[in-house]
Design a protein around this motif. Sequence first.
Motif, mmCIF file in Angstrom:
data_model
loop_
_atom_site.group_PDB
_atom_site.id
_atom_site.type_symbol
_atom_site.label_atom_id
_atom_site.label_comp_id
_atom_site.label_asym_id
_atom_site.label_seq_id
_atom_site.Cartn_x
_atom_site.Cartn_y
_atom_site.Cartn_z
ATOM 1 N N ALA A 164 0.819 -1.215 0.000
ATOM 2 C CA ALA A 164 0.000 0.000 0.000
ATOM 3 C C ALA A 164 0.850 1.261 0.000
ATOM 4 O O ALA A 164 0.306 2.368 -0.031
ATOM 5 C CB ALA A 164 -0.920 -0.001 1.218
ATOM 6 N N GLU A 165 2.182 1.083 0.056
ATOM 7 C CA GLU A 165 3.124 2.205 0.158
ATOM 8 C C GLU A 165 2.779 3.090 1.354
ATOM 9 O O GLU A 165 2.883 4.320 1.303
ATOM 10 C CB GLU A 165 3.141 3.015 -1.144
ATOM 11 N N ALA A 166 2.361 2.441 2.451
ATOM 12 C CA ALA A 166 1.905 3.148 3.648
ATOM 13 C C ALA A 166 3.057 3.372 4.628
ATOM 14 O O ALA A 166 4.182 2.912 4.421
ATOM 15 C CB ALA A 166 0.781 2.373 4.322
ATOM 16 N N ASP A 167 2.742 4.068 5.711
ATOM 17 C CA ASP A 167 3.739 4.407 6.724
ATOM 18 C C ASP A 167 3.569 3.607 8.013
ATOM 19 O O ASP A 167 4.450 3.626 8.870
ATOM 20 C CB ASP A 167 3.647 5.901 7.070
ATOM 21 N N GLY A 168 2.432 2.933 8.145
ATOM 22 C CA GLY A 168 2.192 2.209 9.386
ATOM 23 C C GLY A 168 1.002 1.285 9.298
ATOM 24 O O GLY A 168 0.410 1.079 8.222
ATOM 25 N N TYR A 169 0.631 0.784 10.476
ATOM 26 C CA TYR A 169 -0.262 -0.367 10.585
ATOM 27 C C TYR A 169 -1.258 -0.097 11.712
ATOM 28 O O TYR A 169 -0.878 0.038 12.869
ATOM 29 C CB TYR A 169 0.630 -1.573 10.907
ATOM 30 N N ASN A 170 -2.540 0.036 11.374
ATOM 31 C CA ASN A 170 -3.594 0.206 12.369
ATOM 32 C C ASN A 170 -4.376 -1.097 12.480
ATOM 33 O O ASN A 170 -5.120 -1.458 11.565
ATOM 34 C CB ASN A 170 -4.546 1.344 11.978
ATOM 35 N N SER A 171 -4.214 -1.786 13.607
ATOM 36 C CA SER A 171 -4.765 -3.129 13.755
ATOM 37 C C SER A 171 -5.840 -3.202 14.830
ATOM 38 O O SER A 171 -5.744 -2.538 15.867
ATOM 39 C CB SER A 171 -3.640 -4.104 14.127
ATOM 40 N N LEU A 172 -6.852 -4.021 14.587
ATOM 41 C CA LEU A 172 -7.755 -4.412 15.660
ATOM 42 C C LEU A 172 -6.894 -5.036 16.748
ATOM 43 O O LEU A 172 -6.058 -5.896 16.468
ATOM 44 C CB LEU A 172 -8.772 -5.419 15.131
ATOM 45 N N TYR A 173 -7.079 -4.578 17.983
ATOM 46 C CA TYR A 173 -6.071 -4.820 19.025
ATOM 47 C C TYR A 173 -5.747 -6.290 19.275
ATOM 48 O O TYR A 173 -4.589 -6.650 19.495
ATOM 49 C CB TYR A 173 -6.474 -4.135 20.335
ATOM 50 N N TYR A 174 -6.754 -7.178 19.215
ATOM 51 C CA TYR A 174 -6.434 -8.567 19.577
ATOM 52 C C TYR A 174 -5.772 -9.346 18.451
ATOM 53 O O TYR A 174 -5.459 -10.531 18.608
ATOM 54 C CB TYR A 174 -7.653 -9.312 20.135
ATOM 55 N N PHE A 175 -5.525 -8.685 17.330
ATOM 56 C CA PHE A 175 -4.708 -9.308 16.285
ATOM 57 C C PHE A 175 -3.280 -8.763 16.281
ATOM 58 O O PHE A 175 -2.464 -9.149 15.441
ATOM 59 C CB PHE A 175 -5.335 -9.108 14.905
ATOM 60 N N ALA A 176 -2.987 -7.859 17.202
ATOM 61 C CA ALA A 176 -1.625 -7.326 17.319
ATOM 62 C C ALA A 176 -0.859 -8.151 18.345
ATOM 63 O O ALA A 176 -1.376 -8.461 19.416
ATOM 64 C CB ALA A 176 -1.657 -5.866 17.751
ATOM 65 N N ASP A 177 0.364 -8.538 18.023
ATOM 66 C CA ASP A 177 1.186 -9.299 18.955
ATOM 67 C C ASP A 177 2.620 -8.786 18.899
ATOM 68 O O ASP A 177 2.954 -7.912 18.094
ATOM 69 C CB ASP A 177 1.129 -10.806 18.650
ATOM 70 N N LYS A 178 3.463 -9.321 19.779
ATOM 71 C CA LYS A 178 4.847 -8.856 19.854
ATOM 72 C C LYS A 178 5.581 -9.035 18.535
ATOM 73 O O LYS A 178 6.410 -8.193 18.152
ATOM 74 C CB LYS A 178 5.582 -9.591 20.976
ATOM 75 N N GLU A 179 5.304 -10.125 17.846
ATOM 76 C CA GLU A 179 5.993 -10.392 16.581
ATOM 77 C C GLU A 179 5.665 -9.326 15.540
ATOM 78 O O GLU A 179 6.558 -8.817 14.844
ATOM 79 C CB GLU A 179 5.586 -11.775 16.059
ATOM 80 N N ILE A 180 4.383 -8.961 15.427
ATOM 81 C CA ILE A 180 3.976 -7.933 14.468
ATOM 82 C C ILE A 180 4.625 -6.599 14.814
ATOM 83 O O ILE A 180 5.177 -5.911 13.949
ATOM 84 C CB ILE A 180 2.440 -7.787 14.451
ATOM 85 N N ILE A 181 4.552 -6.226 16.084
ATOM 86 C CA ILE A 181 5.106 -4.937 16.515
ATOM 87 C C ILE A 181 6.604 -4.884 16.247
ATOM 88 O O ILE A 181 7.125 -3.901 15.705
ATOM 89 C CB ILE A 181 4.798 -4.696 18.002
ATOM 90 N N LYS A 182 7.313 -5.949 16.610
ATOM 91 C CA LYS A 182 8.756 -6.004 16.403
ATOM 92 C C LYS A 182 9.107 -5.917 14.919
ATOM 93 O O LYS A 182 9.999 -5.149 14.512
ATOM 94 C CB LYS A 182 9.308 -7.299 16.996
ATOM 95 N N GLU A 183 8.401 -6.685 14.107
ATOM 96 C CA GLU A 183 8.693 -6.717 12.674
ATOM 97 C C GLU A 183 8.416 -5.366 12.023
ATOM 98 O O GLU A 183 9.216 -4.875 11.208
ATOM 99 C CB GLU A 183 7.850 -7.805 12.005
#
Length: 220
Positions: A164-183
Amino acid sequence: MKKIGYRGVKGIKLENTLESIMEAVSLGFDMAEIDIQMTKDGKIIVFHDYDLKRLFDNSKKISELTYEELLSVTDKIPLLKEVIKSIKDTNMELNIEIKELFQKNGIIEELIYILERYSFEERVLISSFDHVILKEIKKRDKKLKTAVLVASRPVDPVSVIKAAEADGYNSLYYFADKEIIKECHEHGYFVNIWTVNTKDEAEYYKKMGVDGIISDYNLF
């Protein structure tokens, strides 16, 4: 970490109204998350649903009404430019979610025009579940900050952002985990989560390292 009010402050005032957004200002939120779409006559309004049924007990669709016709039903739905003018002299930023899932009738051009007219480009984050819209926005103005909206757990979240050539990631909270945040952080992308409505959950995700928490309430 940014404190972001959901639809203004949805848990305190009627969502997406000037009152709700100004309440977020008074409570010290860094940003207000709002939804936009277009009326039949091309006005960008701040409203979530595609019809008026849930909030105003009226089955008419936004896309079938002019702004004047909309005002005959309710005066609680503001124009985007009214919101920007109301917060222009504050420190409040806006996370603008584009709700256009099936009618892209000039909303990108009109949105960019309004942001430029009111010199508000540097105080917005534009998000959408329609990632093609985000890519198109970047084609029009690379300086505008965008975030992919996701309500699932992608196999490769970074590739979704890059596509999407975007700058970030807005996630429904319970699909966010440490791996996603770190990556995401390793690739220079931010992670915001929605909608967190308890202090315990907010503290949990804050410690996990999210960059912003979107909430109906003032939790911090």
